[in-house]
Each structure stands twice: as structure tokens, then as C-alpha cells.
Design a protein around this motif. Structure first.
Motif, PDB file in Angstrom:
ATOM      1  N   ASP A  64      -8.427 -51.534 -13.294  1.00 12.19           N
ATOM      2  CA  ASP A  64      -8.735 -52.888 -13.442  1.00 12.19           C
ATOM      3  C   ASP A  64     -10.086 -53.041 -12.713  1.00 12.19           C
ATOM      4  O   ASP A  64     -10.734 -54.140 -12.729  1.00 12.19           O
ATOM      5  CB  ASP A  64      -7.765 -53.866 -13.248  1.00 12.19           C
ATOM      6  N   CYS A  65     -10.415 -52.144 -11.712  1.00 13.88           N
ATOM      7  CA  CYS A  65     -11.628 -52.240 -10.875  1.00 13.88           C
ATOM      8  C   CYS A  65     -12.473 -50.978 -10.826  1.00 13.88           C
ATOM      9  O   CYS A  65     -12.524 -50.293 -10.104  1.00 13.88           O
ATOM     10  CB  CYS A  65     -11.329 -52.598  -9.543  1.00 13.88           C
ATOM     11  N   SER A  66     -13.391 -50.914 -11.970  1.00 12.10           N
ATOM     12  CA  SER A  66     -14.019 -49.927 -12.246  1.00 12.10           C
ATOM     13  C   SER A  66     -14.869 -49.278 -11.275  1.00 12.10           C
ATOM     14  O   SER A  66     -14.874 -47.948 -10.957  1.00 12.10           O
ATOM     15  CB  SER A  66     -14.741 -49.692 -13.807  1.00 12.10           C
ATOM     16  N   GLU A  67     -15.582 -50.032 -10.721  1.00 14.94           N
ATOM     17  CA  GLU A  67     -16.308 -49.524  -9.431  1.00 14.94           C
ATOM     18  C   GLU A  67     -15.717 -49.290  -8.536  1.00 14.94           C
ATOM     19  O   GLU A  67     -16.244 -48.113  -7.781  1.00 14.94           O
ATOM     20  CB  GLU A  67     -17.442 -50.763  -9.306  1.00 14.94           C
ATOM     21  N   PHE A  68     -14.713 -49.897  -8.182  1.00 12.24           N
ATOM     22  CA  PHE A  68     -13.983 -49.438  -6.812  1.00 12.24           C
ATOM     23  C   PHE A  68     -13.066 -48.142  -7.012  1.00 12.24           C
ATOM     24  O   PHE A  68     -13.323 -47.330  -6.295  1.00 12.24           O
ATOM     25  CB  PHE A  68     -12.951 -50.596  -6.430  1.00 12.24           C
ATOM     26  N   GLN A  69     -12.806 -47.805  -8.425  1.00 16.50           N
ATOM     27  CA  GLN A  69     -12.209 -46.756  -8.863  1.00 16.50           C
ATOM     28  C   GLN A  69     -13.116 -45.773  -8.580  1.00 16.50           C
ATOM     29  O   GLN A  69     -12.693 -44.601  -8.033  1.00 16.50           O
ATOM     30  CB  GLN A  69     -11.741 -46.914 -10.097  1.00 16.50           C
ATOM     31  N   SER A  70     -14.373 -45.769  -9.020  1.00 17.21           N
ATOM     32  CA  SER A  70     -15.470 -44.590  -8.888  1.00 17.21           C
ATOM     33  C   SER A  70     -15.741 -44.258  -7.504  1.00 17.21           C
ATOM     34  O   SER A  70     -15.670 -43.317  -7.222  1.00 17.21           O
ATOM     35  CB  SER A  70     -16.661 -45.308  -9.636  1.00 17.21           C
ATOM     36  N   TRP A  71     -15.555 -45.486  -6.661  1.00 12.20           N
ATOM     37  CA  TRP A  71     -15.865 -45.098  -5.317  1.00 12.20           C
ATOM     38  C   TRP A  71     -14.813 -44.250  -4.588  1.00 12.20           C
ATOM     39  O   TRP A  71     -14.838 -43.508  -3.908  1.00 12.20           O
ATOM     40  CB  TRP A  71     -16.020 -46.552  -4.491  1.00 12.20           C
ATOM     41  N   LEU A  72     -13.438 -44.659  -5.039  1.00 13.31           N
ATOM     42  CA  LEU A  72     -12.375 -44.215  -4.562  1.00 13.31           C
ATOM     43  C   LEU A  72     -12.390 -42.663  -5.019  1.00 13.31           C
ATOM     44  O   LEU A  72     -11.878 -41.593  -4.203  1.00 13.31           O
ATOM     45  CB  LEU A  72     -11.155 -44.763  -4.988  1.00 13.31           C
ATOM     46  N   GLU A  73     -12.787 -42.328  -6.247  1.00 10.58           N
ATOM     47  CA  GLU A  73     -12.685 -40.953  -6.765  1.00 10.58           C
ATOM     48  C   GLU A  73     -13.654 -40.074  -5.717  1.00 10.58           C
ATOM     49  O   GLU A  73     -13.528 -39.117  -5.625  1.00 10.58           O
ATOM     50  CB  GLU A  73     -12.969 -40.748  -8.031  1.00 10.58           C
ATOM     51  N   SER A  74     -14.874 -40.554  -5.520  1.00 11.37           N
ATOM     52  CA  SER A  74     -15.987 -40.072  -4.908  1.00 11.37           C
ATOM     53  C   SER A  74     -15.555 -39.574  -3.406  1.00 11.37           C
ATOM     54  O   SER A  74     -15.622 -38.668  -2.767  1.00 11.37           O
ATOM     55  CB  SER A  74     -17.253 -40.863  -4.733  1.00 11.37           C
ATOM     56  N   ALA A  75     -14.742 -40.633  -2.842  1.00 11.79           N
ATOM     57  CA  ALA A  75     -14.523 -40.610  -1.383  1.00 11.79           C
ATOM     58  C   ALA A  75     -13.393 -39.657  -1.420  1.00 11.79           C
ATOM     59  O   ALA A  75     -13.223 -38.627  -0.288  1.00 11.79           O
ATOM     60  CB  ALA A  75     -13.749 -42.100  -0.771  1.00 11.79           C
ATOM     61  N   ARG A  76     -12.254 -39.482  -2.158  1.00 15.11           N
ATOM     62  CA  ARG A  76     -11.397 -38.384  -2.256  1.00 15.11           C
ATOM     63  C   ARG A  76     -12.087 -37.187  -2.414  1.00 15.11           C
ATOM     64  O   ARG A  76     -11.629 -36.236  -1.747  1.00 15.11           O
ATOM     65  CB  ARG A  76     -10.331 -38.635  -3.443  1.00 15.11           C
ATOM     66  N   GLU A  77     -13.193 -37.166  -3.214  1.00 17.21           N
ATOM     67  CA  GLU A  77     -13.716 -35.603  -3.362  1.00 17.21           C
ATOM     68  C   GLU A  77     -14.490 -35.172  -1.917  1.00 17.21           C
ATOM     69  O   GLU A  77     -14.247 -33.904  -1.607  1.00 17.21           O
ATOM     70  CB  GLU A  77     -14.825 -35.553  -4.516  1.00 17.21           C
ATOM     71  N   ARG A  78     -15.040 -36.094  -1.335  1.00 23.10           N
ATOM     72  CA  ARG A  78     -15.741 -35.877  -0.364  1.00 23.10           C
ATOM     73  C   ARG A  78     -14.757 -35.399   1.055  1.00 23.10           C
ATOM     74  O   ARG A  78     -14.769 -34.457   1.693  1.00 23.10           O
ATOM     75  CB  ARG A  78     -16.592 -37.214   0.470  1.00 23.10           C
ATOM     76  N   LEU A  79     -13.649 -36.143   0.998  1.00 24.18           N
ATOM     77  CA  LEU A  79     -12.424 -35.601   2.172  1.00 24.18           C
ATOM     78  C   LEU A  79     -11.832 -34.222   1.643  1.00 24.18           C
ATOM     79  O   LEU A  79     -11.560 -33.628   2.494  1.00 24.18           O
ATOM     80  CB  LEU A  79     -11.338 -36.785   2.194  1.00 24.18           C
ATOM     81  N   ASP A  80     -11.764 -33.929   0.156  1.00 21.23           N
ATOM     82  CA  ASP A  80     -11.344 -32.575  -0.108  1.00 21.23           C
ATOM     83  C   ASP A  80     -12.364 -31.714   0.516  1.00 21.23           C
ATOM     84  O   ASP A  80     -12.166 -30.491   0.817  1.00 21.23           O
ATOM     85  CB  ASP A  80     -11.298 -32.590  -1.539  1.00 21.23           C
ATOM     86  N   LYS A  81     -13.750 -32.016   0.289  1.00 22.11           N
ATOM     87  CA  LYS A  81     -14.722 -31.275   0.760  1.00 22.11           C
ATOM     88  C   LYS A  81     -14.867 -30.650   2.267  1.00 22.11           C
ATOM     89  O   LYS A  81     -14.977 -29.791   2.647  1.00 22.11           O
ATOM     90  CB  LYS A  81     -16.069 -31.533   0.431  1.00 22.11           C
ATOM     91  N   LEU A  82     -14.473 -31.910   2.918  1.00 24.41           N
ATOM     92  CA  LEU A  82     -14.295 -31.605   4.419  1.00 24.41           C
ATOM     93  C   LEU A  82     -13.054 -30.716   4.835  1.00 24.41           C
ATOM     94  O   LEU A  82     -13.145 -29.883   5.536  1.00 24.41           O
ATOM     95  CB  LEU A  82     -14.056 -32.880   5.088  1.00 24.41           C
ATOM     96  N   ARG A  83     -11.963 -30.996   3.954  1.00 25.76           N
ATOM     97  CA  ARG A  83     -10.871 -30.051   4.168  1.00 25.76           C
ATOM     98  C   ARG A  83     -11.000 -28.561   3.976  1.00 25.76           C
ATOM     99  O   ARG A  83     -10.780 -27.584   4.525  1.00 25.76           O
ATOM    100  CB  ARG A  83      -9.817 -30.616   3.296  1.00 25.76           C
ATOM    101  N   ARG A  84     -11.869 -28.508   2.647  1.00 27.25           N
ATOM    102  CA  ARG A  84     -12.233 -27.018   2.436  1.00 27.25           C
ATOM    103  C   ARG A  84     -13.223 -26.411   3.505  1.00 27.25           C
ATOM    104  O   ARG A  84     -12.854 -25.411   3.747  1.00 27.25           O
ATOM    105  CB  ARG A  84     -12.933 -27.049   0.830  1.00 27.25           C
ATOM    106  N   ARG A  85     -13.943 -27.144   3.841  1.00 25.49           N
ATOM    107  CA  ARG A  85     -14.950 -26.801   5.181  1.00 25.49           C
ATOM    108  C   ARG A  85     -14.142 -26.578   6.272  1.00 25.49           C
ATOM    109  O   ARG A  85     -14.391 -25.416   6.729  1.00 25.49           O
ATOM    110  CB  ARG A  85     -15.893 -27.662   5.187  1.00 25.49           C
ATOM    111  N   ALA A  86     -13.341 -27.118   6.655  1.00 27.10           N
ATOM    112  CA  ALA A  86     -12.428 -26.859   7.651  1.00 27.10           C
ATOM    113  C   ALA A  86     -11.549 -25.753   7.648  1.00 27.10           C
ATOM    114  O   ALA A  86     -11.493 -24.802   8.445  1.00 27.10           O
ATOM    115  CB  ALA A  86     -11.540 -28.040   8.145  1.00 27.10           C
TER     116      ALA A  86
END
Length: 697
Positions: free
Chosen positions: A139-161
Motif C-alpha cells: 500500500d506504500c509503493s514508493e517505500f516498497q520499491s526502496w525496501l526491495e532495493s535496500a534488500r538487494e544492496r544488503l544481499d550484494k554486500l553478503r555476496r561480496r563478503a
């Protein structure tokens, strides 16, 4: 917020109780041993502030109550903050118009990115869970988009680690641990062929060729069934090489982003036996040692290794861009010494004078009044020397590195200390000096002073030359890189024996997979190593290159916080780009790995981009209270000379107050010249009038 027990709803403050946000997995607030679930929108606000930093309150309200009107969203946000404050009995969020987390509030998501940035990969991988768990914000499309992007960035950090830690374990010989992380990496990203190749190679190196080929078959089947495609040519080539190889373990060459430690810092200092002997003789004679030479020839390595062989030592380090910032190198040295001796027993008058440069050292008496005459200035200089004498009393040596970058105020201290060092009765134990500088880049005054010391027999100058062919051979042999020992003559011819250019050439060969195949037909010409470095820069992602360019323009003022502001870059994304630069050995933390890299990056910044970044740096550094002369230079480099004038005048006033008359006069004249160029003759005349009356002696 729901679930907080009544007996915990009072008595907690951020100053006395550290609150910890658990945002990875189920969103909870930890207070001591208690874990309290967070309501969806409360979790959203806290996650945003933890990862994005300060943000306008009602902009955030609009994101989380997207379907409500502005008035309703604002009211809902006020109520949310009120409930959170009452439930916790403390402020977790501060600010009126702009919100931010209080200092006592930490989060596992922020810790994850900090661990990766600092190279603590095991700690980063221990922080599991999806950001905000199963919470969704449809119900908060812009916040949901941010959340998905933040999750992907954290996943990239984990993959790098996971990649970095797997490589580290492999280097230590822990192939079981490296294989476990390679499998974990595939769980994170099952379609990554790079991860599949890593797993195949590790199985083969561990002596299990069949497991390596089975991994390839799993990869091939997954790509066919899930994506209707086939493995990349390099994956197929690796499988064929494994298939042709013997069943016992055998390292299979596979270029990676991580370079061997032996290339990053050769384990043995070679080809410097004659210079080392001269340094030993000078040390026994009590002489100051100066080491000069071209960039990359190994001055710093020789100075540090020799100083370490004599006992404990301190580093007086000058950096590019500091020549115009008074006392910059001296203040860094004093901070370094105070870190070793945090509460020194300094005389009151010495501490008071030190407070002119380090206000936090002022005692109850407060800061001293401005200097009124040369007697005050002499007292100030004497106090700075006393600080160094006191804090360096048990140190054997002091390495002053890159004298060509040293500001004139610090150089004045250095001359005074050297003069005292060679006085007939220096007054107690004082460390020996080992100084380095680039040939032909010293100021005429510094060069003349060094020559006076040499003529008087108080110092020696050792001109460091490139390595001979035999020394290059010894260096390559010490690196233990398969195939490197066969390239001695080619490497010597290509690099001229310059150690930095040698390592840059080896990095190029390793990164392009050409080391074991012999000397390639085409290797970029050295050109002081610039072309090799430029090729490394071209392999960076555009965003990582932008961060490197900003670091080059900001010089010693560069920090991650400054980069995030100037580039308007999300902190998580910034950490990923900095990690890429560290992996490519461009940056080490917030500094370039060597000065030549800094110079190549700075020279390669396009004109229009340089102008824009300098203007943004000027604004950001002014807000941070940077040295006025630094802010002025950024305005000048940003083609805004009129905006540089007030900062030049402020810098001149400070120099005049410190009785550094010549420097003050030069800054006043510089400001006046800019005003005249802008057609402001009367204002320029008023500025020039300040020079009259300044003593010239």
C-alpha cells in the motif's frame, strides 16, 4: 508499537541504555535481554533512518501513508513517534523537521555494511535474515520499491563478503571452509556462473575432480531448466581443463578480483643492501637520514623497514593537498602520539599553547588569547617542540614521509626539531629522523636546509635508484607467483626497475590471466605507470570510478560521509562501491593506496565533472568547518573565484593572528587580485591595505 511490557515502559534513556534494532528477519527492538516486536510502519521508519540517515519527517510520512492525505499522514507520523517514545521511555528518534536515530541506537543492518567495509567478512556473514523479514508495504509503493532495493544492496554486500572470506580461507589452506562458503554463495545467487566456477575450481584444488565436474553438471542443468540457456564459454573452458587434468589436486588458474598479498606488499625488501649499509653507518654516526628518488621507487618501504629494525617509531606523514593547510601534518602527528599516550603529563603552559591547534586539549583555563608579538610566537613554537619531545621520549625513530607535500608551518617545526636534535646538548633522548622526499619536488628553502645539514656532516642524502635486473629477479622469485620468474628481463625492460611499476605490471598480468602464458604481445607502456593504472580504472563500474574521482578531488578531506552527501549516494550503495575500489587496490579505507594512483585519477577527471564536484565540495566542506584555504581552493577549481575571496581573507586573518606574516600577505594579495579581476577595484584596495603594517622581516 506493540508488545512492550509495562515495567519496561519507563526509566530507559538512549544515553544510559543502548537500544539495538534487529531489522534483519523479524523487526524487533532489543533492550537488554528483551526483544520487542515492532509494528509495520514503526519498523519502516526505523529501518529507513538506520540505512539512509537523516530524512525530512513529513517526506517519510508521505512514503508510509501514501494513500492518505497530507494532513492525515503528518498526524499519523506524530502519533507514531509519540507512541514509540512513550513505549520505550526514551528518545530513539531525534529531530523536529528532519528525523535521525539517536546516538545510542544501533542496528544489525548498519553493522552488516560496516563489517563489510572494514573487511570483517565472517562477522558480516553471521548477520543473517531479510531486511524487515516478511513485512511488505504494497500500500506504500514508493517505500516498497526502496525496501526491495535496500534488500538487494544488503544481499550484494553478503555476496561480496562470502567471496572475500572464501578467498581468505583458501589462502590459509582451509579448503573445507572455502568450499562451504562457495556453496553458501550459490544459495545467495544460484544463477551466478562466477560462483559456480569458484565451486568447481575449489573442488578440483581440493583433489576431488569428480565433485568439480558434478558441480558443472549441476550448473548446466539449472541454467537449462530454469533459464533455458547454456553455460558461458569460460565456464565450459574451466570444465574442459578440469576434465583433461589429473585426478589429484592441481591449482587451476582462474582470475579473481582479489590479488595475492605478495603482490600488494612484497614480503622481502630486495636490491637495497648498499643503501641499507649507508643508513646503518649514518644511524651509528647520529646523522639524520634523507631518502630521495622518483615516485614508486620504494622510499617509504625502505624508511619504514629500516625504522622498524631499530625499534619503535612514529610517522610524520605529509599528504597531497596539504601544502596550503597550516599545521596539517603536525596536528596529525600529535593526534597519533596522543592516541599512544592519551593523558600526557604536560606542563600547563605547554598544554595551553597546544590548545591553539587542538582546542580539545584546553583545560579549565580555556583557550589562550591571540598572539600579540614575536615573544608569543616563540613560546608557541617552543611548546609544540616540547609536546613532541615529551610524547616521543621512548621512541627510537621518526619517519617523516613525503616532505614535498608538507605544509610550511609543520616544516618550520621540523626544522626547529632537527636543529635541536643536532645541538651539542639536545636535552635528553630524542628519536632519530628518517625523511623521504621526491627528487626535484622540494621547495628551494627545504632543499637548501638539507644541504646545510649535509655540508655540516649532520645528515646524509641517499638517492634511491630503480632496481637492477638481478634485484628484479629476486623480487619476482620472492612473490612465489607461477611463471613470474621467467619474465625477469621483460619486466625489467618494461618498468625500468621501478618497484611500483613492477607490481602494477604484475597486477595487470594477473587480472588479465596472462601471467603463466609468458610475456604478452601487448602490455600497456609504463609511462610512469599511468597507462597500467588507467586500464585498472577502466575496469571499474561507473559509480565506483565516480567515488574514486571525488576522493582524488577531496584529497585528505575525503570521508564516506562526505561522499554520500556530495554524490547524493545511498550509504549502502556507497559501501559497495568503496569495497569495489578496495578490491581493485585503488583505495585502502578512505585513502589511495599510493600517490601515483591519486595523481592518475585526479588528472583523469573530466573538466565539467571536476567543476561540479569542486563546487559541491566547497559547500559541504564549509559546513563541516574545513580550513578556509581549502574551501577557497575548491571554489577556485570550481570556476567561482568571487566566492573564494572571503575564505582567502579569513585564512589570511588567521595567518596574521599566528604572526605568520609572509603567508598572510600572500593570501591578502591573492584575494585582492581576484577582486581586481572581477572589476571590484575599491574592495581590492581595501584588502591590499591590510598588508601595510605587516612586518616583512
Amino acid at each position: 508499537m506493540r508488545g512492550i511490557p509495562e515495567d519496561m515502559a519507563a526509566g530507559h534513556t538512549a544515553g544510559t541504555q543502548r537500544f539495538h534494532l534487529e531489522l534483519l528477519g523479524e523487526a524487533r527492538l532489543r533492550i537488554g535481554d528483551a526483544r520487542i516486536p515492532l509494528e509495520r510502519r514503526t519498523a519502516g521508519v526505523l529501518a529507513w533512518l538506520a540505512l539512509e540517515g537523516p530524512h525530512p519527517k513529513y517526506r517519510l510520512a508521505g512514503l508510509l501513508w501514501a494513500e492518505s492525505g497530507e494532513t492525515t499522514a503528518r498526524n499519523n507520523m506524530r502519533q507514531l513517534l509519540r507512541r514509540l517514545r512513550l513505549a520505550c521511555g526514551a528518545e530513539l528518534i531525534q529531530g523536529t523537521d528532519v528525523l535521525s536515530l539517536c546516538d545510542g541506537v544501533g542496528s544489525d543492518a548498519a553493522e552488516l555494511q560496516a563489517h563489510v567495509l572494514a573487511g570483517r567478512y565472517s562477522e558480516a556473514l553471521a548477520l543473517e535474515g531479510v531486511l524487515l523479514g516478511a513485512l511488505e508495504y504494497d500500500d506504500c509503493s514508493e517505500f516498497q520499491s526502496w525496501l526491495e532495493s535496500a534488500r538487494e544492496r544488503l544481499d550484494k554486500l553478503r555476496r561480496r563478503a562470502a567471496v572475500a572470506e572464501s578467498e581468505a580461507r583458501e589462502r590459509r589452506g582451509d579448503l573445507t571452509g572455502a568450499l562451504a562458503l562457495a556453496e553458501q554463495l550459490l544459495v545467495m545467487d544460484p544463477y551466478s556462473e562466477e560462483a559456480w566456477r569458484r565451486l568447481m575450481r575449489l573442488h578440483y584444488v581440493a583433489g576431488d575432480r569428480m565433485a568439480a565436474l558434478n558441480a558443472f553438471e549441476r550448473c548446466r542443468r539449472l541454467l537449462r531448466e530454469e533459464l533455458d540457456t547454456t553455460p558461458l564459454p569460460q565456464t565450459v573452458a574451466l570444465a574442459r581443463e578440469i576434465e583433461r587434468g589429473p585426478p589429484s589436486s592441481k591449482p587451476v588458474a582462474l582470475p579473481t578480483q582479489r590479488l595475492p598479498l605478495s603482490v600488494l606488499r612484497p614480503p622481502v625488501l630486495v636490491g637495497r643492501e648498499r643503501e641499507w649499509a649507508r643508513m646503518e653507518a649514518a644511524w651509528e654516526a647520529g646523522q639524520t637520514i634523507f631518502i630521495s628518488g622518483e615516485p614508486g621507487v620504494g622510499k617509504t618501504r625502505l624508511a619504514h623497514d629500516f625504522a622498524a629494525s631499530r625499534g619503535s617509531y612514529l610517522l610524520l606523514e605529509a599528504r597531497p593537498g596539504e601544502q596550503s593547510v597550516p599545521y596539517a601534518s603536525h596536528v596529525r602527528l600529535v593526534r597519533q602520539m596522543l592516541a599512544r599516550v592519551p593523558d600526557p603529563d604536560l606542563p600547563r603552559w605547554v598544554r595551553r599553547e597546544l590548545a591553539r591547534l587542538l582546542p580539545d586539549q584546553a583545560g579549565q583555563e580555556g583557550l589562550p588569547p591571540p598572539m600579540a608579538d614575536e615573544a608569543d610566537r616563540s613560546r608557541f613554537l617552543e611548546a609544540q617542540c616540547q609536546v613532541v619531545y615529551h610524547l616521543a621520549a621512548n621512541v627510537d625513530a621518526m619517519v617523516a614521509d613525503d616532505l614535498q607535500f608538507m605544509d610550511s608551518a609543520t616544516a618550520e617545526f621540523a626544522v626547529l626539531m632537527l636543529s635541536r636534535r643536532h645541538a651539542p646538548e639536545p636535552g635528553g633522548r630524542f628519536p632519530r629522523f628518517i625523511d623521504t622526499y621526491r627528487s626535484d619536488e622540494l621547495s628551494s628553502q627545504a632543499a637548501a636546509f638539507i644541504q646545510q645539514l649535509v655540508t655540516a656532516g649532520l645528515a646524509v642524502v641517499i638517492e634511491l635508484q630503480p632496481l637492477s635486473t638481478d634485484a628484479v629477479g629476486a623480487l619476482l622469485e620472492s612473490l612465489e607467483l607461477p611463471g613470474a620468474e621467467k619474465l625477469v628481463h621483460d619486466v625489467t625492460r618494461h618498468t625500468g626497475g621501478n618497484p611500483l611499476f613492477i607490481t602494477e605490471t604484475l597486477k595487470y598480468l594477473l587480472e588479465t590471466g596472462g601471467l603463466e602464458r609468458g610475456w604478452p604481445e601487448h602490455v600497456p607502456a609504463s609511462g610512469r605507470g599511468q597507462q597500467l593504472i588507467q586500464q585498472r580504472l577502466e575496469r571499474l563500474s561507473p559509480s565506483a570510478l565516480l567515488v574514486a574521482r571525488l576522493a582524488a578531488l577531496a584529497k585528505t578531506d575525503f570521508t564516506l560521509e562526505l561522499a554520500s552527501e556530495v554524490l547524493e549516494m545511498n550509504p549502502l550503495a556507497l559501501v559497495t562501491h568503496v569495497a569495489e575500489l578496495e578490491g581493485a587496490q585503488i583505495l585502502r579505507g578512505e585513502r589511495f593506496t599510493n600517490d601515483l594512483l591519486f595523481e592518475v585519477v585526479r588528472q583523469g577527471v573530466p573538466g565539467a565533472l571536476s567543476t561540479l564536484l569542486h563546487r559541491r565540495l566547497a559547500v559541504a566542506l564549509e559546513q563541516r568547518g574545513a580550513a578556509p584555504v581549502v574551501v577557497a581552493q575548491h571554489w577556485l577549481d570550481g570556476n567561482e573565484p568571487r566566492r573564494a575571496v572571503p575564505f582567502l581573507i579569513t585564512a589570511a586573518n588567521a595567518e596574521a593572528a599566528a604572526l605568520r606574516h609572509l603567508d598572510a600577505a600572500l593570501l591578502y594579495h591573492r584575494a585582492a587580485a581576484l577582486l581586481e579581476e572581477a572589476g571590484l577595484a575599491e574592495e581590492a584596495a581595501r584588502v591590499r591595505s591590510r598588508v601595510r603594517g605587516i612586518p616583512t622581516a
